[in-house]
Structure formats: C-alpha cells, structure tokens
Scaffold this active site. Structure first.
Site, PDB file in Angstrom:
ATOM      1  N   ALA A 329     -23.778  37.713 -29.567  1.00  0.00           N
ATOM      2  CA  ALA A 329     -22.409  37.376 -29.948  1.00  0.00           C
ATOM      3  C   ALA A 329     -22.212  35.858 -29.952  1.00  0.00           C
ATOM      4  O   ALA A 329     -23.137  35.111 -30.266  1.00  0.00           O
ATOM      5  CB  ALA A 329     -21.413  38.084 -29.031  1.00  0.00           C
ATOM      6  N   SER A 330     -21.041  35.399 -29.583  1.00  0.00           N
ATOM      7  CA  SER A 330     -20.698  33.977 -29.735  1.00  0.00           C
ATOM      8  C   SER A 330     -21.399  33.069 -28.739  1.00  0.00           C
ATOM      9  O   SER A 330     -21.254  31.838 -28.823  1.00  0.00           O
ATOM     10  CB  SER A 330     -19.182  33.802 -29.610  1.00  0.00           C
ATOM     11  OG  SER A 330     -18.521  34.479 -30.666  1.00  0.00           O
ATOM     12  N   THR A 331     -22.159  33.628 -27.799  1.00  0.00           N
ATOM     13  CA  THR A 331     -22.854  32.769 -26.830  1.00  0.00           C
ATOM     14  C   THR A 331     -23.874  31.855 -27.496  1.00  0.00           C
ATOM     15  O   THR A 331     -24.268  30.844 -26.920  1.00  0.00           O
ATOM     16  CB  THR A 331     -23.575  33.622 -25.770  1.00  0.00           C
ATOM     17  OG1 THR A 331     -24.520  34.482 -26.399  1.00  0.00           O
ATOM     18  CG2 THR A 331     -22.575  34.457 -24.964  1.00  0.00           C
ATOM     19  N   ILE A 332     -24.304  32.198 -28.732  1.00  0.00           N
ATOM     20  CA  ILE A 332     -25.312  31.371 -29.397  1.00  0.00           C
ATOM     21  C   ILE A 332     -24.689  30.410 -30.414  1.00  0.00           C
ATOM     22  O   ILE A 332     -25.413  29.711 -31.125  1.00  0.00           O
ATOM     23  CB  ILE A 332     -26.391  32.252 -30.085  1.00  0.00           C
ATOM     24  CG1 ILE A 332     -25.770  33.381 -30.923  1.00  0.00           C
ATOM     25  CG2 ILE A 332     -27.304  32.865 -29.035  1.00  0.00           C
ATOM     26  CD1 ILE A 332     -25.142  32.990 -32.197  1.00  0.00           C
ATOM     27  N   LYS A 333     -23.378  30.327 -30.468  1.00  0.00           N
ATOM     28  CA  LYS A 333     -22.740  29.407 -31.416  1.00  0.00           C
ATOM     29  C   LYS A 333     -23.104  27.943 -31.164  1.00  0.00           C
ATOM     30  O   LYS A 333     -23.280  27.176 -32.122  1.00  0.00           O
ATOM     31  CB  LYS A 333     -21.225  29.609 -31.407  1.00  0.00           C
ATOM     32  CG  LYS A 333     -20.790  30.880 -32.148  1.00  0.00           C
ATOM     33  CD  LYS A 333     -19.284  31.094 -32.084  1.00  0.00           C
ATOM     34  CE  LYS A 333     -18.881  32.334 -32.876  1.00  0.00           C
ATOM     35  NZ  LYS A 333     -17.441  32.650 -32.738  1.00  0.00           N
TER      36      LYS A 333
END
Length: 630
Positions: A329-333
């Site tokens: 999810a957004s943890t890799i943005k």
C-alpha cells in the site's frame, strides 16, 4: 585225512604292523601340525583382530548427548533453557511380549492411548536409539511407583535427561523456534551432510527459527563412554569417558520486554510488529500473532492439537513478520517518489492538480483517491505527507512498471532479506515480464497505477518493509536484518558483525532528504496522515501510513468496513523510524482485516511501540548524559 594247519608268517605280520604304526604316527603328526598351525594363526597372526572382537563382546561404546547451548536476549534474559526430566523408556529387544508388558504397566501407571500411539509411531520410525520412550516427563510419584515394581519389568527403565524448555511460551515461538524429535527426514539429511554420528545420543533437533538456523552451533559434539558389559549386555564397569562438548550459547539482539510490548499491542489481532536497530540491523522485537506454545512440540505434539493449529482460520503457524505477503500500500510511496526524482519525471517543486480522481486517456474509468474531494495542488512533499493517491497514479504511469520493479528490487522487494531464520518468503515484485511468464498476458496501464500505490500483484513482507525503510533512513546503506547478537554469554560475547547488501546509490544525493522530509511531515506536519498518533511525542520521528485493499471494489462502490465480512476488510500498515534527524530504530506494523486504516490503527500501534523503546533506551541514555554534564 586231517588238514595241516599252516605255520604263522610272523615276518609278514610284523611288517604289516610296522606300516600301520607309521601311517598312524603320520596321521597323528599331521593332525598335530594342523592344530599347531591353527593355534599359531589364532594366537599370532589374527591376535589383534580376535582381541578386538573379544573386546567388542565385552566392551560397549555408549554415546553421550551434549548439552544444548542456551539462548539469551540482549540483556541476558534466558529465552531457551534445558530442564531435567524423567522418562519411562523401553528396550523392545529385551522384552518377549511387548503388548503384555505395556498392559501390566498401565495397571500401575497412568498411560493414555495417545502415549501408546506415540510410542508405536516411534517404533515404526525405526529410530536408531535402543531406548524408545513410552512416557515423557513423569513426576516423582510415578518414578517411586515404578521403582517399587521395576523387578517385574526387565527391559523397562527410568531415564533422566535434559529437555528443552521455553519459559516465554508463545511470546517467542516465531523467533526462537523450537526443537522436536528427530524423524526420518532429519536422519536422511544428517546422513547426506555426514553429521549422523554426531547425533548418536540426541533425541531432538532444531525445527524452526533460531533453533533450526543455528542448529550446528547450538547442538555441540557427541561424547562417548566405554563400559564393560556382562553376558546380558548390562553395563558393569565404566572403563573410560570422552566427555561431550556442549553447544555454544547464543545471545540475540532481541529485547524480551520490547517483544512482550509488541505482542501486547497486537493483542487478539492478526498481524506483526518489527522493531529494528537502524545502525546494526539487529531485530529488537519481532512479534507475530496469533502464536502458539513452542513447548508443545518438544516431546511430541498430539495429532489433535496439531490439527487444531493447522486448520485454524487465524493461521498461528504462519510467521507473519517474514512469511506474511501483504500489498505494501502507501508505505512504499516515499520509495516511488525517490525514483521519480532520480528519473527526472518530477522535481521537488513540481505539482499536479488532484480533484480526487485520475483518468488514463482513452480509458473509460476513474481511479479514485482516498480523499474523494481531492488534495488540490500537490507536490512530492504533500503527496507523501498526506498520502495522495492521484499524485502517484500520475507518477507511476510516467515511470512504467518495469522501472518501478527494477528500482524496488534494489530495496529488497521480491527477494528474501537474509534474516537468520529459514522461515522467510520473497513475496512478489511484479513486472511486465513476470506477468507474461506467469499468466501469458500483457501488462495493462491500469495495473501500473495500482502498483504506484502499492497494490495490484505487488506483495511484501513486514520484514522487507522494515529493511527497505531502513535503507531509505540510512540514505542507501542497506543492512541485512539479523537476530543474532553474538556467541557466548553477556560479558564474554563474541559479537556478530553487521552484514550489508549492495548500497543504493543515487545520481543526486539531495533526493534522499526530499523524501525523508515528506516522511517527517507524515508524523509531525500539519496535515500528516499520522500526525494525531504522534502528537506530543518526546522524540522526533518520520513514517508512512498505508491502507491495503484486500478485495477490489466497484468504481462507484463505497467501502464500509463494519458492513463487510472481516476477512475482506483492509489491512492497516505503517513504516517509520526515530529520531527523524538521526535514525536509531526502524519500525513496521501490519494489521490484518481491521476497522480503520494505517493512520488511525497502525500508526497508534507504532507510536506505542516507539514510546516503549524511547523509555527503555533513549530516555535512560539522555538522562545519563545530562547527569554527566552536571
């Protein structure tokens, strides 16, 4: 007319007698020569071999099991120990009627059907040990009862030995692991590795976690005892002893109090929390829930209990920290934003307009942002701090999936981290080529958009996420996570050296600080997605929240967690580090199928964990420095 008796020919008879005497003497001489020759052969030529055979009949070599090495946490707390127990053992070769013997034993001792079934399985397993255990860990009363009747049971004896015990039970099972009885597969593997002789007296072997990974160091070396035996094979005298070499003690990076705290925070929820030392890669806590008691396996787990673990819908046998594959999810943005900066697709100041959705030209579909009315004008800092999906849809489409995949592989996605336990999966970093090979289908632009926000086919383990976050926090220095602190005991410890993967080198080193500032604003900025969780923290920190969809929703469908089945609810994710300006620890949190998202559920769990770390380590250090200055 009378017949005349002939006169005896004495000369002829004498000659015949003489010949017979010589023949007899020759035969006797030949026999004596044969006897003397055979005696010479036995006493002289074959003396050494026959003496050895004689000793083999008189002298027995008994293997002695080494004491298994102990396992401690970083502060010297014992995590795995050896406790003495008594067991009731049977030597089948010395018993005429095994069934009758067991039936008679059941009259004086409590022996369950499960005990007998396990005993029969051990017999069928053709174990190389002469003793087969019927009852494990019997109490003093049972020992006394059998001792009073022992004369009735030749071939049955009480044996004392050390067994592995895990005082923290389910708290550490997925880290420390456990030992269990040696089975056929273990024997075959030991044979292949030419290690079987070293296990001549051992009953158990490491099966999971640290116990398995460091088996050769923990086990030690077998010893031997030369004993003289009588004609019934009983030992009557010890001739010599070669003591076994105990296994090495191991100290882990783990802090049992932080491990306890992580498990307490997770509670009844399915998920994991990992806390890693940002300077060394040492794992301070690695909790996975639900778990189970490692002691169940040491003496042989019952079929019923094992089936309950195997069939549980909560999968307690799964180590979610290293085997749980979640959409990141957004943890890799921040990582994708870093790639955009490196490729020149965006700059630190470039902006796009976010109306709350994104469209691909020629595709009749809108890809929604989590904030339905949009974030307005968004740059890289705002996109990270407020977790703007629209910004990353646009960025991912411009980058393409293959560039994303290649760059993320440098951070360790799609491969194991190398942590020192065997229970780890590589998860999946998708690419155009992967999809063609796996499904024989082309890659679609919409899938690239999903990859841009850590969804689609992309999965990662919490261990990969904490490792990748550490690499970002350390500006490209890529540590290998590890549980081992060193061999020995506290005060006499041989420290393990930190291990590194290939560093991540950027064209422009200033880009590290751009994304790190965005992560700092996640926790400490005015609109950061984790600002509420980290409000008034006594330390600075940086992080990234994420909410991973488990199932796809229709374009116009509204997600209401309370109205759908638990297994279809979103996963809440968080990664981060503290302090923000000089990272000491890195954390990842993954919570399955919860009501709420990364900012409202996972971030508060991370705050609670980091507070415990700060109070236990940083606050003590800061107070010590202040006192020194005074």
């Amino acid at each position: 007319m009378r017949t005349r008796t002939p006169i005896r020919d004495t000369e002829s008879e004498s000659s015949l007698f003489t010949r017979r005497v010589f023949v007899a003497i020759g035969i006797i001489a030949a026999v004596f020569i044969l006897l003397i020759g055979n005696l010479y052969n036995l006493q002289v030529k074959e003396h050494t071999e026959l003496q050895t055979r004689s000793n083999d009949n008189r002298i027995k070599l008994l293997p002695l099991a080494p004491n298994r090495g102990l396992i401690y946490d970083r502060n010297g707390v014992l995590l795995a120990e050896n406790l003495p127990i008594f067991s009731l053992d049977i030597i089948p070769e010395e018993i005429k009627d095994l069934d009758t013997t067991i039936a008679e034993l059941r009259q004086i001792l409590t022996i369950s059907d499960d005990d007998i079934a396990q005993f029969e399985r051990n017999l069928r397993g053709q174990r190389r040990f002469s003793n087969v255990t019927l009852l494990d860990d019997i109490n003093e009363q049972q020992v006394a009862t059998f001792a009073a009747h022992q004369h009735k049971f030749p071939g049955v004896s009480i044996e004392a030995r050390l067994v592995r015990h895990y005082p923290y039970k389910e708290l550490l099972t997925h880290v420390v692991g456990y030992v269990a009885k040696i089975n056929r597969r273990d024997v075959e593997r030991l044979k292949q590795n030419d290690e079987l002789a070293n296990y001549a007296a051992s009953r158990t072997i490491g099966k999971l976690g640290i116990e398995k990974y460091y088996e050769s160091e923990l086990h030690g070396e077998v010893g031997y005892q030369r004993v003289e035996v009588n004609n019934r094979g009983r030992a009557v005298r010890t001739l010599s002893t070669e003591a076994p070499v105990p296994g090495q003690d191991i100290v882990l990076e783990l802090d049992i109090e932080l491990q306890r705290k992580a498990t307490e925070i997770l509670g009844e929820r399915r998920g994991s929390i990992i806390l890693m030392d940002a300077k060394t890669g040492g794992i301070l806590a690695m909790a996975s829930t639900p778990s189970y008691d490692a002691n169940w396996f040491v003496n042989g787990i019952s079929v019923k209990r094992y089936q309950s673990l195997l069939n549980s819908k909560d999968s307690p046998l799964l180590n979610r920290a290293t085997q749980g594959g979640y959409p990141p999810a957004s943890t890799i943005k921040p990582h994708i934003g870093l790639l955009g900066l490196e490729e020149g697709v965006i700059t630190p100041t470039s902006r796009i307009w976010d109306p709350g959705w994104f469209e691909i030209k020629g595709v009749d579909r809108r890809y929604r942002d989590w904030l339905s009315w949009g974030h307005g004008w968004v740059n890289i800092n705002t996109a990270i701090a407020e977790s703007c999906d629209t910004f990353y849809y646009d960025l991912a489409l411009k980058l393409g999936v293959d560039k994303i995949s290649g760059f993320m592989t440098q951070f360790g996605f799609g491969e194991t981290t190398g942590i020192d336990i065997n229970e780890e999966i590589p998860a999946l970093m998708p690419s155009r080529g992967w999809k063609r090979a796996r499904y024989n289908q082309p890659w679609y632009a919409g899938e690239t958009l999903s990859v841009g926000i850590g969804q689609s086919y992309w999965t990662a383990t919490p261990m990969q996420l904490v490792s990748a976050t550490a690499a970002l926090a350390n500006q490209g220095e890529h540590l290998v996570p590890r549980l081992l602190r060193g061999f020995g005991t506290i005060g006499r410890l041989t420290l393990a050296e930190p291990a590194y993967k290939r560093p991540i080198v950027l064209k422009d080193e200033s880009h590290w600080q751009v994304v790190k500032q965005g992560m700092e604003d996640v926790n400490m900025g005015a609109k950061g997605s984790a600002r509420r969780a980290f409000a008034d923290a006594p330390y600075t920190s940086a992080g990234k929240t994420g909410t991973a969809q488990v199932v796809n929703l229709a374009e116009d469908a509204e997600y209401v967690a309370e109205e759908i089945a638990e297994k279809y609810r979103d996963n809440a994710m968080y990664v981060g580090y503290a302090p923000a300006d000089d990272p000491q620890v890195v954390i990842s949190v993954a919570l399955e199928n919860v009501i709420g998202g990364g900012g409202s559920v996972a971030a508060p769990a991370a705050r609670e964990m980091l507070d415990s770390w700060y109070q236990r380590y940083m606050q003590v250090t800061e107070q010590g420095l202040a006192n020194a200055d005074d």
